[in-house]
Scaffold this active site. Structure first.
Site, PDB file in Angstrom:
ATOM      1  N   HIS A  29       3.835   7.505   5.739  1.00  0.00           N
ATOM      2  CA  HIS A  29       2.728   6.924   4.919  1.00  0.00           C
ATOM      3  C   HIS A  29       1.499   5.905   4.957  1.00  0.00           C
ATOM      4  O   HIS A  29       0.984   6.201   4.227  1.00  0.00           O
ATOM      5  CB  HIS A  29       4.473   6.850   3.943  1.00  0.00           C
ATOM      6  N   GLU A  30       1.744   4.716   4.739  1.00  0.00           N
ATOM      7  CA  GLU A  30       1.033   3.743   4.805  1.00  0.00           C
ATOM      8  C   GLU A  30       0.451   4.051   5.860  1.00  0.00           C
ATOM      9  O   GLU A  30      -1.021   3.794   4.904  1.00  0.00           O
ATOM     10  CB  GLU A  30       1.712   2.750   4.939  1.00  0.00           C
ATOM     11  N   HIS A  33      -2.550   6.489   3.967  1.00  0.00           N
ATOM     12  CA  HIS A  33      -3.196   5.334   3.125  1.00  0.00           C
ATOM     13  C   HIS A  33      -3.902   4.678   3.471  1.00  0.00           C
ATOM     14  O   HIS A  33      -5.595   4.517   3.054  1.00  0.00           O
ATOM     15  CB  HIS A  33      -2.354   4.674   2.412  1.00  0.00           C
TER      16      HIS A  33
END
Length: 226
Positions: A29-30, A33
């Protein structure tokens, strides 16, 4: 054992599966980003060591603990400098949505692998206990990733859904949203960690998880002719 289970969102025997799932889900997820921000010209996350698949760089202690206590949580937010984007609004939306979509993709991969294992007869080739454990892991892996996908799209700060709204509203509205962000975070935490969550967050998340899972299963079953 029963006393511990009363405080945890998951039974003790599921904790190893939860840990593995979180390491993958939060990290991807990170990283998503950070990668999308990097591709649009913002090197902030990269310079701070966040453009990596090393879980240690992304885990947030409180957000991780909340997963075990409440059943959902978050990782340490990736720093993003909008001034490095040529088109801040478009790039901002894509950077924000990249994280949740990465969890949806990971869940889809989990379902695909599960069906591949069924097709290959893997569950019949291993001991029953191992087969049950593997099936439990896949179920939890898919469910948690879909939950994180939906949870992070909710329109509350500091979640990605709120960041997307910030970039969708007219520029003159954005400063007003920023003024109330602190209050929004407090309201969000109250809704999450109090009994109000049982009436709002949990039913919404659970229904959403089942719906998204059904859609993914409907996509992959015909492809693998199961």
């Amino acid at each position: 054992m029963e006393n511990w289970n009363s405080f945890l969102a998951f039974e003790l025997h599921l904790i190893p599966y939860v840990v593995i799932t979180l390491l993958v889900a939060f990290t991807v997820h990170e990283f998503a980003h950070a990668y999308v921000a990097y591709r649009f010209g913002d090197y902030t996350a990269k310079n701070q060591g966040r453009l990596t698949l090393n879980p240690i760089a992304h885990l947030d202690p409180f957000g991780t603990l909340l997963i075990f206590l409440a059943g959902f949580g978050w990782a340490r937010p990736v720093p993003v400098n909008r001034f490095h984007f040529k088109n801040p609004r478009v790039a901002g939306i894509l950077v924000s949505i990249a994280g949740p979509l990465s969890n949806l993709l990971v869940a889809a991969i989990g379902i695909f692998l599960f069906f591949i294992f069924i097709r290959a007869g893997v569950f019949g080739l291993i001991p029953v206990a191992a087969a049950n454990g593997l099936e439990t892991f896949f179920n939890l892996f898919v469910r948690l990733n879909i939950m994180l996908f939906l949870f992070n799209l909710m329109p509350f700060p500091p979640l990605d859904g709120y960041r997307i709204i910030e970039d969708l509203v007219p520029p003159r509205i954005r400063p007003k949203l920023t003024q109330f962000e602190g209050v929004g975070i407090v309201v969000f935490l109250i809704l999450v960690i109090t009994p109000l969550g049982d009436r709002f967050f949990y039913p919404l998340l659970q229904n959403g998880v089942y719906s998204v899972t059904d859609v993914l299963v409907a996509i992959f079953q015909p492809i693998l002719q199961l």
